[in-house]
Enzyme design. Structure first.
Site, PDB file in Angstrom:
ATOM      1  N   ASN A 266       6.839   6.106   0.683  1.00 39.34           N
ATOM      2  CA  ASN A 266       8.248   5.743   0.614  1.00 39.34           C
ATOM      3  C   ASN A 266       8.726   5.032   1.881  1.00 39.34           C
ATOM      4  O   ASN A 266       9.925   4.978   2.150  1.00 39.34           O
ATOM      5  CB  ASN A 266       9.127   6.970   0.336  1.00 39.34           C
ATOM      6  CG  ASN A 266       8.766   7.655  -0.958  1.00 39.34           C
ATOM      7  OD1 ASN A 266       8.483   6.994  -1.962  1.00 39.34           O
ATOM      8  ND2 ASN A 266       8.732   8.984  -0.952  1.00 39.34           N
ATOM      9  N   ARG A 267       7.780   4.520   2.655  1.00 38.22           N
ATOM     10  CA  ARG A 267       8.078   3.811   3.899  1.00 38.22           C
ATOM     11  C   ARG A 267       8.804   4.686   4.919  1.00 38.22           C
ATOM     12  O   ARG A 267       9.486   4.184   5.816  1.00 38.22           O
ATOM     13  CB  ARG A 267       8.889   2.529   3.614  1.00 38.22           C
ATOM     14  CG  ARG A 267       8.115   1.481   2.792  1.00 38.22           C
ATOM     15  CD  ARG A 267       6.819   1.114   3.491  1.00 38.22           C
ATOM     16  NE  ARG A 267       6.110   0.004   2.886  1.00 38.22           N
ATOM     17  CZ  ARG A 267       5.000   0.145   2.146  1.00 38.22           C
ATOM     18  NH1 ARG A 267       4.522   1.350   1.893  1.00 38.22           N
ATOM     19  NH2 ARG A 267       4.378  -0.904   1.662  1.00 38.22           N
ATOM     20  N   LEU A 268       8.651   5.994   4.802  1.00 35.39           N
ATOM     21  CA  LEU A 268       9.233   6.924   5.784  1.00 35.39           C
ATOM     22  C   LEU A 268       8.173   7.240   6.832  1.00 35.39           C
ATOM     23  O   LEU A 268       7.678   8.365   6.943  1.00 35.39           O
ATOM     24  CB  LEU A 268       9.752   8.181   5.084  1.00 35.39           C
ATOM     25  CG  LEU A 268      10.879   7.936   4.072  1.00 35.39           C
ATOM     26  CD1 LEU A 268      11.292   9.245   3.406  1.00 35.39           C
ATOM     27  CD2 LEU A 268      12.075   7.279   4.766  1.00 35.39           C
TER      28      LEU A 268
ATOM     29  N   GLU B 125       0.846  -1.182   0.000  1.00 37.93           N
ATOM     30  CA  GLU B 125       0.000   0.000   0.000  1.00 37.93           C
ATOM     31  C   GLU B 125       0.885   1.237   0.000  1.00 37.93           C
ATOM     32  O   GLU B 125       1.936   1.263   0.652  1.00 37.93           O
ATOM     33  CB  GLU B 125      -0.908   0.018   1.235  1.00 37.93           C
ATOM     34  CG  GLU B 125      -1.968  -1.077   1.256  1.00 37.93           C
ATOM     35  CD  GLU B 125      -3.053  -0.855   0.222  1.00 37.93           C
ATOM     36  OE1 GLU B 125      -3.309   0.324  -0.114  1.00 37.93           O
ATOM     37  OE2 GLU B 125      -3.639  -1.853  -0.243  1.00 37.93           O
TER      38      GLU B 125
END
Length: 219
Positions: free
Chosen positions: A195-197, A13
């Site tokens: 961006n998985r940040l 996602e």
């Protein structure tokens, strides 16, 4: 023809969420949890009180299961179970526990670590009386986590109890059933981002009851 499952390596996602800043947080983790729990309920998440409870035995072997949280306040989080179940016996021997509230739809999760202790019998009895009649009977019928030969055997126990305690008759609280309160020592609030940040802000209890400090963790 066998069903072809999707490749889990490419399933993801892309989160689009508001950033979580330290200045956004409440003074205590329970106040912050109250805010997020309200958000989850308002957004229509199914069973936002569902949490994964992880325990470990005296050899450190972990086990996890989903349990419904039934109360929270400044003292911690309360759930109910059979004290002779796997989680009940593990908590009796090793009170360290982790709770996880997985609110996937709103890209949030809350992770609690702490210690569990039994709530008083009066508190257990007060909650037990609010349960539906069938759930009260189920607490007697199920020797939770024990091996049973068949579902029919379980239903036989239930039907016997239904005859003994018909609808409208008070069902006593099983002596082996009751509540645990998890007192947190840390509570992490996780907010997903692109961006998985992700944002990960964790309250950690200070020594000698001197309140909480907040740490930011790398995602």
């Amino acid at each position: 023809m066998p069903h072809e499952n999707p490749d889990p390596a490419v399933m993801r996602e892309h989160y689009r969420s508001v950033l979580l800043h330290e200045s956004d947080l409440a003074a205590t983790p329970m106040e912050q949890f109250d805010r997020w729990f309200g958000d989850a309920a308002d957004r229509g998440l199914p069973e936002p009180n569902a949490m994964v409870v992880s325990t470990a035995d005296t050899d450190g072997r972990p086990s996890s299961r989903t349990v419904l949280m039934k109360r929270f306040d400044e003292r911690g989080f309360v759930f109910y179970t059979n004290y002779t179940s796997r989680k009940g016996t593990e908590l009796a021997a090793n009170p360290h526990v982790s709770l996880l509230f997985p609110w996937h739809r709103i890209a949030r999760q809350v992770i609690v670590t702490g210690t569990a202790e039994r709530v008083g019998r009066d508190e257990t009895a007060a909650y037990f009386r609010t349960r539906p009649h069938g759930s009260q009977l189920g607490a007697w019928a199920s020797e939770q986590s024990s091996v049973i030969p068949s579902r029919e055997k379980l239903m036989e126990r239930y039907e016997q109890l239904a005859e003994r305690y018909p609808e409208g008759e008070q069902v006593p609280v099983p002596p082996q059933w009751g509540g645990f309160r998890v007192t947190p020592v840390s509570v992490e609030f996780w907010q997903g981002h692109e961006n998985r940040l992700h944002d990960r802000l964790r309250y950690v209890q200070q020594e000698e009851g001197r309140g909480w400090r907040v740490e930011r963790l790398c995602p």
